[in-house]
Design an enzyme around this catalytic site. Structure first.
Site, PDB file in Angstrom:
ATOM      1  N   ASP A   1       0.828  -1.206   0.000  1.00 30.00           N
ATOM      2  CA  ASP A   1       0.000   0.000   0.000  1.00 30.00           C
ATOM      3  C   ASP A   1       0.861   1.253   0.000  1.00 30.00           C
ATOM      4  O   ASP A   1       2.056   1.219   0.344  1.00 30.00           O
ATOM      5  CB  ASP A   1      -0.948   0.019   1.202  1.00 30.00           C
ATOM      6  CG  ASP A   1      -0.208   0.044   2.539  1.00 30.00           C
ATOM      7  OD1 ASP A   1       0.817  -0.679   2.669  1.00 30.00           O
ATOM      8  OD2 ASP A   1      -0.638   0.771   3.449  1.00 30.00           O
TER       9      ASP A   1
ATOM     10  N   GLU B   1       0.357  -1.213   5.746  1.00 25.17           N
ATOM     11  CA  GLU B   1       1.391  -0.644   6.612  1.00 25.17           C
ATOM     12  C   GLU B   1       1.172   0.835   6.864  1.00 25.17           C
ATOM     13  O   GLU B   1       1.461   1.347   7.958  1.00 25.17           O
ATOM     14  CB  GLU B   1       2.769  -0.871   5.980  1.00 25.17           C
ATOM     15  CG  GLU B   1       3.958  -0.543   6.883  1.00 25.17           C
ATOM     16  CD  GLU B   1       4.459   0.891   6.742  1.00 25.17           C
ATOM     17  OE1 GLU B   1       5.324   1.287   7.531  1.00 25.17           O
ATOM     18  OE2 GLU B   1       3.964   1.607   5.839  1.00 25.17           O
TER      19      GLU B   1
END
Length: 367
Positions: free
Chosen positions: A71, A124
């Site tokens: 991400d 994350e």
């Protein structure tokens, strides 16, 4: 990308940066799963959305894990490249450059003994539930966590968690403010008290990570211009150092701040997203074999990392390092998370080679 030998690091990296994975993690996950399949490895996606693949040798040996995330932060910044070895775009260094390097090392390394696992998380930059799940599901002898470190080997990082201080007063008509208890006015001494928290309650300066910080980052209060506000909320960011943990912090901060409240008011301190994991401060022994091997192969310095990272979830299990191409910031300012985010192709290739060589040394039949 027909097999490990022909895996094209630059082509994978380009396609990854072109994928706007701050809001399309599924597309990025599919790209990774397909790349692993092209390299001859079946990937699984667990209940937390992590992509997992393993290579296991017939001979027993250590278990190493290569981890990073798919991400990115918004907004999407389009892929751009030039003739100067630089690739620009969102995620180019954080962390699709490290991802490309770790994937190349996973596919290419000669695993003579033990097991090598690629474990890639989906969130994350937000909740870190993927890493929290892996923390419970994985056990290994060492972890390499991909982040932009300029090819240095980072063995420690401060923790990071967020919370809110909510001040409770009493509303009244603004024409006669003495009838109420103004929560916004109380915010001034409370923020001053936040400045002194670490001095009074520690932890003291850590020899590797320095001092903890407590930063008010948002403030909100009041409902109408002609009403004394009954509530004010201060949102804060805490960067912790050992031995402090997020579990103990709210109660200690609340007790400290309560001494600065005007009479007739109260406050409470709570963590934002208390049901999701926070990265705690961690430190790996600089003399650990993983640290020394990767430093020798990369030629990088051994130092702390400048931001919080999912490495914190793995460090209690085994020696853990943060490593990868790119930088968080350069002489001109922020790189990661900025509009000018970039990475050098040569660093991606160098990172891949260093991790591949480290894996082969640690998972060798001749250890």
């Amino acid at each position: 990308m027909a097999d490990a030998a022909t895996f094209d690091v630059d082509a994978f990296h380009r396609e990854a940066v072109e994928t706007p994975s701050h809001d399309a993690v599924d597309e990025m996950r599919d790209l990774l799963v397909d790349a692993l399949a092209d390299g001859g490895h079946e990937a699984t996606v667990d209940e937390a959305g992590n992509v997992l693949a393993s290579r296991e040798a017939a001979e027993e040996g250590p278990h190493l894990v290569l981890n990073t995330h798919i991400d990115t932060v918004p907004p999407h910044v389009p892929f751009r490249e030039g003739e100067d070895d630089v690739v620009r775009g969102r995620g180019s260094c954080d962390a699709k450059g490290p991802l490309a390097a770790l994937l190349a090392a996973f596919l290419r390394a000669d695993v003579g003994a033990g097991r090598l696992t690629l474990a890639i998380t989906p969130d994350e930059e937000t909740h870190q539930t993927g890493a929290g799940h892996l923390e419970e599901a994985l056990s290994a002898d060492g972890y390499v966590v991909g982040e932009p470190t300029d090819l240095d080997v980072c063995t420690a990082a401060r923790g990071q968690f967020e919370g809110r201080v909510t001040i409770h007063g009493e509303s009244a008509h603004a024409s006669d403010p003495a009838d109420g208890a103004n929560a916004i006015r109380a915010a001034a001494p409370i923020m001053q008290a936040m400045e002194s928290y670490s001095e009074h309650h520690g932890p003291s300066e850590h020899e590797t990570l320095g001092r903890p910080t407590l930063t008010p980052s948002m403030i909100e209060g009041g409902e109408a211009p002609n009403q004394v506000p009954a509530e004010c909320t201060i949102t804060f960011d805490r960067r912790s150092v050992p031995p402090e943990t997020s579990d103990e912090f709210p109660e200690r901060l609340e007790a400290h701040l309560g001494q600065w409240l005007p009479d007739g008011m109260s406050l409470d301190v709570s963590l934002v997203r208390p049901d999701t994991p926070f990265p705690e401060a961690f430190e790996t022994d600089r003399e650990a074999t993983l640290v020394q091997t990767l430093a020798a192969e990369s030629g990088g310095a051994v130092r702390p990392f400048g931001a919080a990272t999912e490495a914190a979830h793995f460090a209690p299990d085994a020696p853990t390092v943060v490593f990868g191409p790119g930088v968080l910031a350069d002489a001109e300012g922020a790189v990661a998370h900025s509009e000018r985010e970039y990475v050098r192709r040569s660093e991606i290739h160098a990172a891949a080679a260093a991790v591949e060589a480290t894996v082969e040394r640690l998972l060798s039949t001749s250890r």
